[in-house]
Motif scaffolding. Structure first.
Motif, PDB file in Angstrom:
ATOM      1  N   VAL A 106    -121.458 -20.126  54.752  1.00 38.74           N
ATOM      2  CA  VAL A 106    -120.628 -18.966  54.458  1.00 38.74           C
ATOM      3  C   VAL A 106    -119.573 -18.847  55.549  1.00 38.74           C
ATOM      4  N   TYR A 137    -110.703 -15.644  52.331  1.00 41.09           N
ATOM      5  CA  TYR A 137    -112.038 -16.264  52.317  1.00 41.09           C
ATOM      6  C   TYR A 137    -112.232 -17.324  51.236  1.00 41.09           C
ATOM      7  N   SER A 193    -112.769 -17.052  48.040  1.00 39.34           N
ATOM      8  CA  SER A 193    -113.551 -16.682  46.857  1.00 39.34           C
ATOM      9  C   SER A 193    -113.445 -15.180  46.671  1.00 39.34           C
ATOM     10  N   HIS A 240    -118.431 -14.047  47.271  1.00 39.05           N
ATOM     11  CA  HIS A 240    -118.627 -14.257  48.710  1.00 39.05           C
ATOM     12  C   HIS A 240    -119.831 -13.464  49.216  1.00 39.05           C
TER      13      HIS A 240
END
Length: 132
Positions: free
Chosen positions: A10, A68, A70, A75
């Motif tokens: 992530v 980010y 997404s 996310h």
């Protein structure tokens, strides 16, 4: 902490997509991200975020995706599932407790979502990694 092998870490791409964001926009989006990741057990709506950060919901979604890579929902789901995996490995919490800790009221919805992301039920994941 072991990661599911088929998910990139992530936030690995944070900032790579952010062409055109002003420093102020980037700061707000990072604050949104921080609020969401520190409150994985809560369901915070885009409307609540919009009011809190004084930003149009559409703009917020667009800037978040630019920063980010997404959507906000995708996310945060990834953060939730990674936290769930850690809890399954590191705690003796029940599946219902793990589900609540990552923002799911329903254990069955959590299990279905977990299986969608990782290809196995949380109980199977825990069994597979028991004693590791």
């Amino acid at each position: 902490m072991p990661h599911a092998p088929h998910l990139p870490p992530v936030d690995a791409h944070a900032g790579e997509h952010a062409a055109g964001l002003t420093p102020q926009q980037r700061e707000i989006i990072h604050q949104v991200h921080q609020l969401l990741t520190e409150n994985l057990d809560s369901r915070i709506t885009i409307e609540q975020l919009s009011r809190r950060f004084l930003m149009n919901p559409s703009t917020m979604k667009e800037l978040f995706k630019a920063e980010y890579g997404s959507s906000i929902a995708a996310h945060i789901r990834q953060h939730r599932m990674e936290k769930a995996s850690a809890l399954l490995l590191e705690s003796g919490d029940s599946l219902a407790q793990v589900a609540r800790a990552v923002g799911y009221e329903s254990q069955s919805k959590f299990s279905a979502e977990y299986k969608k992301v990782f290809g196995m039920l949380p109980s199977e994941f825990r069994k597979l990694h028991a004693g590791h």
